[in-house]
Design a protein around this motif. Structure first.
Motif, PDB file in Angstrom:
ATOM      1  N   GLY A 266     -33.291 -23.630  20.383  1.00 42.27           N
ATOM      2  CA  GLY A 266     -32.592 -23.631  21.670  1.00 42.27           C
ATOM      3  C   GLY A 266     -33.225 -22.734  22.728  1.00 42.27           C
ATOM      4  O   GLY A 266     -33.110 -22.996  23.920  1.00 42.27           O
ATOM      5  N   GLN A 267     -33.893 -21.693  22.302  1.00 43.43           N
ATOM      6  CA  GLN A 267     -34.396 -20.720  23.280  1.00 43.43           C
ATOM      7  C   GLN A 267     -35.424 -21.333  24.228  1.00 43.43           C
ATOM      8  O   GLN A 267     -35.366 -21.122  25.437  1.00 43.43           O
ATOM      9  N   GLU A 268     -36.337 -22.087  23.666  1.00 46.37           N
ATOM     10  CA  GLU A 268     -37.424 -22.608  24.491  1.00 46.37           C
ATOM     11  C   GLU A 268     -36.886 -23.555  25.565  1.00 46.37           C
ATOM     12  O   GLU A 268     -37.269 -23.475  26.735  1.00 46.37           O
TER      13      GLU A 268
ATOM     14  N   THR B  68     -23.291 -16.733  18.023  1.00 43.11           N
ATOM     15  CA  THR B  68     -23.486 -15.289  18.085  1.00 43.11           C
ATOM     16  C   THR B  68     -24.693 -14.889  17.239  1.00 43.11           C
ATOM     17  O   THR B  68     -24.850 -15.357  16.122  1.00 43.11           O
ATOM     18  N   GLY B  69     -25.529 -14.051  17.803  1.00 40.10           N
ATOM     19  CA  GLY B  69     -26.661 -13.543  17.045  1.00 40.10           C
ATOM     20  C   GLY B  69     -27.882 -14.426  17.063  1.00 40.10           C
ATOM     21  O   GLY B  69     -28.902 -14.117  16.448  1.00 40.10           O
ATOM     22  N   SER B  70     -27.803 -15.541  17.771  1.00 38.01           N
ATOM     23  CA  SER B  70     -28.928 -16.469  17.731  1.00 38.01           C
ATOM     24  C   SER B  70     -29.977 -16.132  18.785  1.00 38.01           C
ATOM     25  O   SER B  70     -31.038 -16.735  18.812  1.00 38.01           O
ATOM     26  N   GLY B  71     -29.691 -15.184  19.661  1.00 36.36           N
ATOM     27  CA  GLY B  71     -30.711 -14.752  20.622  1.00 36.36           C
ATOM     28  C   GLY B  71     -30.539 -15.327  22.010  1.00 36.36           C
ATOM     29  O   GLY B  71     -31.507 -15.776  22.636  1.00 36.36           O
ATOM     30  N   LYS B  72     -29.325 -15.296  22.533  1.00 35.96           N
ATOM     31  CA  LYS B  72     -29.108 -15.817  23.884  1.00 35.96           C
ATOM     32  C   LYS B  72     -29.746 -14.920  24.947  1.00 35.96           C
ATOM     33  O   LYS B  72     -30.233 -15.409  25.955  1.00 35.96           O
ATOM     34  N   SER B  73     -29.742 -13.602  24.696  1.00 35.03           N
ATOM     35  CA  SER B  73     -30.251 -12.696  25.735  1.00 35.03           C
ATOM     36  C   SER B  73     -31.680 -13.045  26.149  1.00 35.03           C
ATOM     37  O   SER B  73     -32.032 -12.981  27.326  1.00 35.03           O
ATOM     38  N   LEU B  74     -32.483 -13.401  25.171  1.00 36.94           N
ATOM     39  CA  LEU B  74     -33.876 -13.729  25.484  1.00 36.94           C
ATOM     40  C   LEU B  74     -33.976 -14.859  26.514  1.00 36.94           C
ATOM     41  O   LEU B  74     -34.926 -14.926  27.279  1.00 36.94           O
TER      42      LEU B  74
HETATM   43  P1  ADP Z   1     -26.583 -13.325  21.087  1.00 36.56           P
HETATM   44  O1  ADP Z   1     -26.404 -12.820  22.491  1.00 36.56           O
HETATM   45  O2  ADP Z   1     -26.882 -14.787  21.027  1.00 36.56           O
HETATM   46  O3  ADP Z   1     -25.429 -12.968  20.197  1.00 36.56           O
HETATM   47  P2  ADP Z   1     -28.820 -11.517  21.034  1.00 36.56           P
HETATM   48  O4  ADP Z   1     -29.456 -11.997  22.256  1.00 36.56           O
HETATM   49  O5  ADP Z   1     -28.083 -10.222  21.097  1.00 36.56           O
HETATM   50  O6  ADP Z   1     -27.839 -12.613  20.431  1.00 36.56           O
HETATM   51  O7  ADP Z   1     -29.946 -11.481  19.898  1.00 36.56           O
HETATM   52  C1  ADP Z   1     -29.681 -11.116  18.570  1.00 36.56           C
HETATM   53  C2  ADP Z   1     -30.928 -10.512  17.929  1.00 36.56           C
HETATM   54  O8  ADP Z   1     -31.940 -11.484  17.752  1.00 36.56           O
HETATM   55  C3  ADP Z   1     -31.547  -9.411  18.763  1.00 36.56           C
HETATM   56  O9  ADP Z   1     -31.805  -8.311  17.921  1.00 36.56           O
HETATM   57  C4  ADP Z   1     -32.838 -10.023  19.275  1.00 36.56           C
HETATM   58  O10 ADP Z   1     -33.841  -9.061  19.496  1.00 36.56           O
HETATM   59  C5  ADP Z   1     -33.211 -10.980  18.172  1.00 36.56           C
HETATM   60  N1  ADP Z   1     -34.051 -12.118  18.644  1.00 36.56           N
HETATM   61  C6  ADP Z   1     -33.803 -12.917  19.696  1.00 36.56           C
HETATM   62  N2  ADP Z   1     -34.747 -13.876  19.823  1.00 36.56           N
HETATM   63  C7  ADP Z   1     -35.614 -13.695  18.819  1.00 36.56           C
HETATM   64  C8  ADP Z   1     -36.816 -14.380  18.390  1.00 36.56           C
HETATM   65  N3  ADP Z   1     -37.287 -15.442  19.045  1.00 36.56           N
HETATM   66  N4  ADP Z   1     -37.436 -13.892  17.299  1.00 36.56           N
HETATM   67  C9  ADP Z   1     -36.954 -12.823  16.621  1.00 36.56           C
HETATM   68  N5  ADP Z   1     -35.842 -12.138  16.975  1.00 36.56           N
HETATM   69  C10 ADP Z   1     -35.165 -12.559  18.047  1.00 36.56           C
END
Ligand code: ADP
Ligand code: MG
Length: 497
Positions: A29-31, A49-55
């Motif tokens: 999903g990130q890309e 949750t935890g899947s890396g939305k912030s990125l």
């Molecule tokens: P969410 O907001 O979806 O709950 P976060 O953005 O807080 O999740 O990310 C959760 C963790 O995953 C963070 O520690 C982040 O650094 C890590 N993370 C995000 N994207 C990647 C990635 N592509 N590869 C490895 N770790 C990642």
């Protein structure tokens, strides 16, 4: 999904991912989310949750020319995110109610000369036209709303302040919007799109299935049976987890009980001091305790990847809330468990109003009572209000809690109340009363659906995925919930027989 990522774009995004964040590859999903934001489209990102939305906002925010605004519902959450970016060496500004006048001025000056790449702020600040004037002098490359389900009255973290964000976005000249959430039934997604005025938004939705989480429900009738069930779980559990309770009182009693047995636990709820909460959270984050006993005040944005179990000691009010809460387990992808201790009697704990709901006149009376004491040096508490209230106590309390939920009254320290505005108009009060009635009905339906989950005889995951919109399991059954395991066992027995 109509987001096309060309091979060149892919290469360039991946090299930015390595360069700025040190990650090897994108997660699901990130890309797509990042490409959509980089193409200047409005985007709604629904990822667990935890899947890396912030990125999904961090990378475009860095790569695009311009300033990125990020709106967060909680100061703690904002601080975590701002600190994380600052640690990587990116210029950030935080603009919120903790700043004094001088600090605000400094932050605004920094923004005016275009220093910060990222500006973290609150919905309250976005409602301030003067602050928006400051932002209007910058080119905004992205306007991010984190935990966007807070915009929906039907979400479980409804924040009335989120409702004005659509207006703020329009006023800023409609920069590209990126709304992110882990909770989105179709109705919540509709609310997000509608409230933010982004009808053509791209939707990036990775689905809800988390194959590393096993789900189960343990029926236990009465407090003693529930405590025994919990003790059994905690003594057999590995690692650290969370135990959610429905009320502050239950959190305190359960914590005292577990501590009296020598179990290393700590607790968290909204009535603890800031300091106690921070201490408790730190101990949990460091893994010093077996379990955090908490109300749902604990958890939004907690970034602890190795939570091994989430127990619900009372049945939650909605499936959305349940999903979001057990979803905090196993962010590292390793096996983890979500366990509901189910006592049908606990359904009564959900705060539905029995008897006659307050009407518009009650609301106006309650609002007026608080407003009349507005000039006192200290905001009034319930007993101050009772002295002049035309409403009986229970009704007044119900009205106060409605007014708080709809953002018309603020609760301050020591359970004291203050009006946000001097007057409440009759039309508005009627609208509130009827919105409230709808909300109650919807709430009851949602709880009924949660109870169906608890009492269901079929695969837990299949039930959840169906609830969230017909997502299919990769196989026929998940194989790691109490229902499927039972099936597998029975199948083996009959094969053997
Ligand atoms: P969410 O907001 O979806 O709950 P976060 O953005 O807080 O999740 O990310 C959760 C963790 O995953 C963070 O520690 C982040 O650094 C890590 N993370 C995000 N994207 C990647 C990635 N592509 N590869 C490895 N770790 C990642
Ligand atoms: Mg997040």
């Amino acid at each position: 999904m109509s987001i096309i990522v060309s091979p060149q774009e892919r290469l360039s995004l991946r090299s930015k991912l390595r360069e700025h964040f040190g990650f090897k590859r994108f997660r699901l999903g990130q890309e797509e989310a990042i490409a959509s934001a980089m193409q200047g489209k409005d985007t709604v990102v629904v990822m667990p949750t935890g899947s890396g939305k912030s990125l999904c906002y961090q990378l475009p925010g860095l790569a695009l020319e311009g300033t990125t605004v990020v709106v967060s519902p909680l100061l703690a959450l904002m601080k975590d995110q701002a600190d994380a970016l600052a640690r990587r060496g990116f210029p950030v500004a935080e603009v919120n109610s903790t700043l004094n006048d001088r600090q605000s001025k400094l932050a605004e000056e920094a923004i005016e000369v275009g220093l910060p790449e990222f500006i973290f702020t609150t919905p309250e600040r976005m409602a301030d036209p003067e602050f928006r004037e400051v932002l209007k002098r910058r080119k905004l490359d992205l306007f991010v709303i984190d935990e966007a389900h807070c915009i929906s009255q039907w979400g479980h973290d409804f924040r009335p302040d989120y409702l004005d964000l659509g207006h703020a976005i329009d006023d800023l000249g409609k920069p590209p919007v990126l709304a992110m959430t882990a909770t989105a039934t179709p109705e919540v997604i509709d609310d997000i799109v509608e409230s933010l005025h982004i009808p053509d938004a791209e939707l990036v939705h990775t689905g809800f299935y988390r194959p590393n989480l096993s789900l189960s429900v343990q029926r236990a009738d009465g407090e003693e049976a529930k405590r025994n069930a919990l003790l059994h779980l905690l003594s057999g559990a590995e690692g650290t987890g969370i135990v959610y309770c429905a009320t502050v009182k239950a959190v305190e009693e359960l914590t005292a009980f577990l501590e009296s047995l020598g179990l290393p636990v700590t607790c968290y709820h909204g009535r603890l001091s800031q300091k106690r909460r921070a201490e408790s959270q730190d101990r949990f984050m460091r893994g010093e305790v077996r379990a955090m006993i908490a109300t749902n005040a604990f958890g939004l944005g907690i970034d602890k990847p190795d939570i091994r179990f989430v127990v619900h000691y009372h049945v939650p009010g909605t499936i959305e809330a349940y999903y979001q809460e057990f979803g905090r387990a196993g962010r590292d992808g390793e096996a983890a468990r979500g366990i509901l201790i189910y006592d049908p009697a606990d359904r009564a704990l959900q705060s539905f109003f029995r008897g006659k709901l307050p009407d518009a006149e009650d609301l106006i009376n309650a609002h007026h009572t608080v407003a009349r004491l507005a000039d006192e040096p200290e905001a009034p508490n319930l007993s101050d209000l009772m002295k002049i209230s035309p409403l009986p106590k229970t009704r007044l309390r119900v009205c106060l809690s409605m007014l708080i939920r709809f953002g018309l009254v603020r609760e301050e320290k020591g359970r004291r109340y203050r009006t946000v505005r001097a007057e409440l108009m009759p039309g508005e009060a009627r609208r509130l009363a009827s919105r409230f009635r709808e909300r109650e009905e919807r709430g009851k339906l949602k709880q009924h659906q949660m109870v169906e989950y608890a009492e269901s005889r079929s695969c837990r995951w299949a039930g959840l995925l169906d609830y969230f919109g017909n997502e299919e399991l990769p196989g026929q059954a998940c194989g790691h919930c109490d229902r499927c395991e039972g099936l597998v066992d029975r199948a083996q027995v009959s094969e053997a027989g």
